[in-house]
Design a protein around this motif. Structure first.
Motif, mmCIF file in Angstrom:
data_model
loop_
_atom_site.group_PDB
_atom_site.id
_atom_site.type_symbol
_atom_site.label_atom_id
_atom_site.label_comp_id
_atom_site.label_asym_id
_atom_site.label_seq_id
_atom_site.Cartn_x
_atom_site.Cartn_y
_atom_site.Cartn_z
ATOM 1 N N PHE A 12 0.840 -1.199 0.000
ATOM 2 C CA PHE A 12 0.000 0.000 0.000
ATOM 3 C C PHE A 12 0.876 1.251 0.000
ATOM 4 O O PHE A 12 1.910 1.289 0.656
ATOM 5 N N ALA A 13 0.427 2.291 -0.703
ATOM 6 C CA ALA A 13 0.965 3.632 -0.530
ATOM 7 C C ALA A 13 -0.124 4.457 0.137
ATOM 8 O O ALA A 13 -1.244 4.532 -0.363
ATOM 9 N N TYR A 14 0.194 5.043 1.278
ATOM 10 C CA TYR A 14 -0.820 5.793 2.003
ATOM 11 C C TYR A 14 -0.255 7.099 2.548
ATOM 12 O O TYR A 14 0.957 7.257 2.694
ATOM 13 N N GLY A 15 -1.150 8.042 2.819
ATOM 14 C CA GLY A 15 -0.748 9.343 3.327
ATOM 15 C C GLY A 15 -1.824 10.362 3.019
ATOM 16 O O GLY A 15 -2.858 10.038 2.425
ATOM 17 N N ALA A 16 -1.570 11.606 3.406
ATOM 18 C CA ALA A 16 -2.557 12.671 3.196
ATOM 19 C C ALA A 16 -2.686 12.991 1.713
ATOM 20 O O ALA A 16 -1.819 12.667 0.900
ATOM 21 N N THR A 17 -3.788 13.632 1.350
ATOM 22 C CA THR A 17 -4.001 14.020 -0.044
ATOM 23 C C THR A 17 -2.876 14.953 -0.492
ATOM 24 O O THR A 17 -2.424 15.836 0.241
ATOM 25 N N GLY A 18 -2.368 14.728 -1.714
ATOM 26 C CA GLY A 18 -1.288 15.554 -2.239
ATOM 27 C C GLY A 18 0.098 15.127 -1.809
ATOM 28 O O GLY A 18 1.081 15.820 -2.100
ATOM 29 N N ALA A 19 0.224 13.974 -1.137
ATOM 30 C CA ALA A 19 1.520 13.541 -0.617
ATOM 31 C C ALA A 19 2.415 12.918 -1.684
ATOM 32 O O ALA A 19 3.601 12.733 -1.455
ATOM 33 N N GLY A 20 1.864 12.573 -2.836
ATOM 34 C CA GLY A 20 2.671 11.978 -3.891
ATOM 35 C C GLY A 20 2.514 10.478 -4.017
ATOM 36 O O GLY A 20 3.368 9.803 -4.593
ATOM 37 N N LYS A 21 1.407 9.939 -3.518
ATOM 38 C CA LYS A 21 1.204 8.483 -3.524
ATOM 39 C C LYS A 21 1.085 7.926 -4.944
ATOM 40 O O LYS A 21 1.706 6.921 -5.273
ATOM 41 N N THR A 22 0.281 8.590 -5.782
ATOM 42 C CA THR A 22 0.055 8.078 -7.134
ATOM 43 C C THR A 22 1.339 8.092 -7.945
ATOM 44 O O THR A 22 1.650 7.126 -8.662
ATOM 45 N N PHE A 23 2.128 9.158 -7.845
ATOM 46 C CA PHE A 23 3.388 9.205 -8.582
ATOM 47 C C PHE A 23 4.357 8.158 -8.045
ATOM 48 O O PHE A 23 5.112 7.544 -8.811
ATOM 49 N N THR A 24 4.347 7.950 -6.725
ATOM 50 C CA THR A 24 5.219 6.929 -6.141
ATOM 51 C C THR A 24 4.873 5.542 -6.674
ATOM 52 O O THR A 24 5.757 4.749 -7.012
ATOM 53 N N MET A 25 3.582 5.244 -6.772
ATOM 54 C CA MET A 25 3.155 3.920 -7.207
ATOM 55 C C MET A 25 3.183 3.766 -8.726
ATOM 56 O O MET A 25 3.576 2.715 -9.236
ATOM 57 N N LEU A 26 2.765 4.798 -9.457
ATOM 58 C CA LEU A 26 2.629 4.679 -10.902
ATOM 59 C C LEU A 26 3.776 5.318 -11.660
ATOM 60 O O LEU A 26 4.289 4.751 -12.624
#
Length: 247
Positions: A12-26
Motif C-alpha cells: 500500500f501507498a498511504y498518506g494525506a491528499t497531495g503527498a505523492g502516492k500516485t506518482f510513487t506507485m505509478l
C-alpha cells in the motif's frame, strides 16, 4: 520474491491528499513507479528460473465511493466481489490481461489510470477520489514429465490509496465531501484490519490438512523533501489457491 514462493502479498501507498502516492506507485513513462518496478523484478526472477513455467495475469480496478469499477474496460457498471472455490475472492466481470513484459504492464497501467476518478480540491488539483488496485496473479508449475502437476497460484496486490482528508482543510462540499467521507471510512477500516494483524500475539491455530497461517506486517516509511507518503508491505499468508493438473 515471496510471491514466487507461493505467498500472497499486498503493498500500500498511504498518506494525506497531495503527498505523492500516485506518482510513487505509478510514476510516468520516463520515471516508472513502484508498481512497474515490482513487476519488472517479478519478470526478472521468472526469466532466471529454468525449472518452472509461469502464467501472469493482471487486472486494474478502483474503489470509488465504496463501489468497484474496472479501469481497463470502463463500462460505467459497478462490479461485485464473489467467493470462488478455486480462485478465492474475485471481482465478478473484471477484465484480466495475460501479460508477458514490463512494457505491456506499463502501457495497461497508464491506460487504466486515465479512467480513474480524479477531481480538483483546495489541497490538490489532481486529487485521486478512489483507491486503485493493481492485482497480479501468478501461476507456476514445474517443467517435469509427470502426468500430475501441481499448479501454485499466488496474488500480488499493489494499491494506491486515496489520501485521507479533513473537510475543514479541503473545504469540500457536495460530491467532493461525500467522496472524502467514504475515503476516510475505508481507510479507517483498513487501519483497523492491519492493526489487528500486527498486534495479534496469539499463535496460529493448526487446522487438520492445512498449514499454519503466517502473519506479519513490514512498515517501510518513505519520505523526501517533495513527497511524504508511506509504503506498507503486508504479507498475509501462504496462498491456498493451488491444485493439481492432470496432463
Amino acid at each position: 520474491m515471496a510471491v514466487l514462493g507461493g505467498y500472497n502479498a499486498s503493498v500500500f501507498a498511504y498518506g494525506a491528499t497531495g503527498a505523492g502516492k500516485t506518482f510513487t506507485m505509478l510514476g510516468d513513462m520516463q520515471n516508472p513507479g513502484l508498481m512497474v518496478r515490482v513487476v519488472a523484478a517479478l519478470f526478472d526472477r521468472m526469466r532466471s528460473d529454468s525449472e518452472h513455467k509461469f502464467n501472469v495475469v493482471m487486472s486494474y480496478l478502483e474503489v470509488y465511493n465504496e463501489n468497484i469499477k474496472d479501469l481497463l474496460t470502463p463500462t460505467g457498471q459497478y462490479l461485485e466481489l464473489r467467493e470462488d472455490s478455486t480462485r478465492g475472492v474475485t471481482v465478478a466481470g473484471i477484465t484480466e490481461y495475460a501479460v508477458t513484459s514490463v512494457e505491456q504492464t506499463m502501457e495497461l497501467l497508464h491506460r487504466g489510470n486515465t479512467n480513474r476518478s480524479v477531481e480538483p480540491t483546495k489541497r490538490n488539483e489532481t486529487s485521486s477520489r478512489s483507491h486503485a488496485v493493481l492485482q497480479i496473479v501468478v501461476e507456476q508449475e514445474a517443467k517435469t514429465a509427470n502426468t500430475k502437476k501441481q499448479v501454485v497460484v499466488s496474488k500480488l496486490s499493489l494499491i494506491d490509496l486515496a489520501g485521507s482528508e479533513r473537510a475543514s482543510a479541503t473545504e469540500n462540499r457536495g460530491q467532493r465531501l461525500l467522496e472524502g467521507a467514504n475515503i476516510n471510512r475505508s481507510l479507517l477500516a483498513l487501519a483497523n484490519c492491519i492493526n489487528a494483524l500486527a498486534t495479534d500475539s496469539k499463535p496460529s491455530k493448526l487446522v487438520k490438512g492445512k498449514k499454519p497461517i503466517a502473519k506479519y506486517v513490514l512498515h517501510l516509511p518513505y519520505t523526501n523533501p517533495f513527497m511524504h507518503c508511506k509504503i506498507l508491505c503486508l504479507k498475509l499468508c501462504p496462498s491456498v489457491l493451488s491444485w493439481h493438473r492432470i496432463c
